[in-house]
Design an enzyme around this catalytic site. Sequence first.
Site, short mmCIF file in Angstrom:
data_model
loop_
_atom_site.label_atom_id
_atom_site.label_comp_id
_atom_site.label_asym_id
_atom_site.label_seq_id
_atom_site.Cartn_x
_atom_site.Cartn_y
_atom_site.Cartn_z
N ARG A 27 39.04 37.79 25.73
CA ARG A 27 39.68 36.56 25.28
C ARG A 27 39.02 36.00 24.02
NH1 ARG A 27 40.93 33.54 31.11
NH2 ARG A 27 42.70 34.88 31.65
N GLU A 39 43.74 45.93 28.61
CA GLU A 39 44.94 45.98 29.44
C GLU A 39 45.03 47.28 30.21
OE1 GLU A 39 46.82 43.60 30.24
OE2 GLU A 39 45.92 42.18 28.84
N GLN A 44 43.83 49.40 36.22
CA GLN A 44 43.18 50.33 37.14
C GLN A 44 42.37 49.64 38.22
OE1 GLN A 44 43.99 53.56 36.69
NE2 GLN A 44 45.22 52.77 35.02
N THR A 45 41.77 48.48 37.92
CA THR A 45 40.87 47.85 38.88
C THR A 45 40.72 46.37 38.56
OG1 THR A 45 38.67 48.04 39.90
CG2 THR A 45 38.80 48.39 37.51
N LEU A 82 46.89 49.59 10.58
CA LEU A 82 48.26 49.32 11.01
C LEU A 82 48.34 49.24 12.52
CD1 LEU A 82 51.33 49.16 10.40
CD2 LEU A 82 51.38 51.65 10.59
N CYS A 171 46.22 30.44 43.09
CA CYS A 171 47.42 30.94 43.77
C CYS A 171 47.16 32.36 44.27
CB CYS A 171 48.62 30.88 42.82
SG CYS A 171 50.23 30.95 43.63
N CYS A 178 46.37 25.63 47.73
CA CYS A 178 47.40 24.68 47.30
C CYS A 178 46.83 23.28 47.10
CB CYS A 178 48.54 24.64 48.32
SG CYS A 178 49.37 26.23 48.54
N CYS A 181 45.72 23.02 43.51
CA CYS A 181 46.61 23.61 42.50
C CYS A 181 47.06 22.55 41.51
CB CYS A 181 47.82 24.26 43.16
SG CYS A 181 48.97 25.00 41.97
N CYS A 187 56.03 23.33 42.74
CA CYS A 187 56.17 24.51 43.58
C CYS A 187 57.19 24.27 44.68
CB CYS A 187 54.82 24.90 44.18
SG CYS A 187 54.85 26.44 45.11
#
Length: 314
Positions: A27, A39, A44-45, A82, A171, A178, A181, A187
Site C-alpha cells: 500500500r 496480488e 495463494q495464501t 510500459l 466483517c 457487527c 462495524c 447492512c
Amino acid sequence: MSLKNVRAFRRSLLDWYRRYGRDLPWRGTRDPYAILVSEFMLQQTQVSTVIPYYNEWLYRFPDFAALACASENDVLHAWQGLFPRSVEQIRQLPGIGKYTAHAVASFAFNESVPIVESNTARVFTRLFNFRKPIDSDMGRKRLWQNAAMLVPKANALTYNSALIDLGALVCVPRQPKCGVCPVKKFCRAKNPETLPVRKSSPRTKRLIENHSLIVSRSRILLQKADSRWRGLWILPLLQKSPANQQSIYKGIFPFTNHRITLNVFAQRQHKIDRRLQRWIKINSLESIPIPSAHRRALRHLLNGHRQNYMTVDR
C-alpha cells in the site's frame, strides 16, 4: 441503496479505515509491477504469510527486467517503461483475470473500478442480504454489479483498500463483529454469519501418485512438471508402484477438490529423460522452484533418512 445512503456508506467506511486500516507494504507503492506481485501472492495464501515473501521477492526481483533472462530481449523490450493502465488493456495480459486487472488498475492507477475478492464479496453479500450462491455465474455477476454501484469516481484506491480491510478485520466469516462495524446501519443482513452462500462443494477425489528418489554423488534427479505444477521441479514420476517394494515416504496433501497421496520409492536408474529430467546438487535445492508437497518429501528424506537411498554410479 439511495445515492444519499451510498455517499454516507462511503464516508463511514473511509473514516473507519483512516483509524484502523492495515499498514501493508504494497500500500506504500503505486508501482504496477509490485502491486501485481502482491496480488498474485495474495491469491495463494493469507496476508501474514505473504508479507515476508513479498519483501524478499522485490529485493531479489525489483522489476520485470530482473525477472527476465538475458536471452529474453523481446520480453525486456516489451515491458521497458510500459504498463497498460486501463482494465481492458490489463486483461489482455496472459494469465490476468478480472479481479487482478481491477486490483492493478485501482491500486496502481487509482482507477474508479470495483473489486470483488473473498473479503469484499462477504461484505457485499451481507450489505445487500444477497442469498444466491456467489460461486454461480449469476451470483458473480450480481456481486460485481453491486460493487460497481458503490465504488466512488474519485479515490477508489483508498475506498477499495478500506473495503478489503473491513472484510478482513470486522466483517469476518463465522463471527462478524457487527457491534463495531462502521457501516452496520447500511447492512440488510438478518443473519450475517450465514452469508455468503456457496454451491455444494464437489465430492473430493482421491488420487495416488508414485514418484522415485534417485540420488548419486550428492545429486538428486528431478523432473520438470508438465501438468499440475507446470514449470516447477518434482521427484520423477512413476507410472505405477514398484512390485514388492515399500515406499520410503508417504504424504497426503489437498489440491482443489482432490486429496492426493504422494508415495516415494527408492530407485536405481541409469538412463534418464534429458528433455525433462536433470541432476541437481542437493545443497542447491533451496534455490530450485519445487512445489511444497514435494519439498516436504525431500526435506524429510534428506534429513535423517539417508540410509534408505539407492544411489546410481555415474
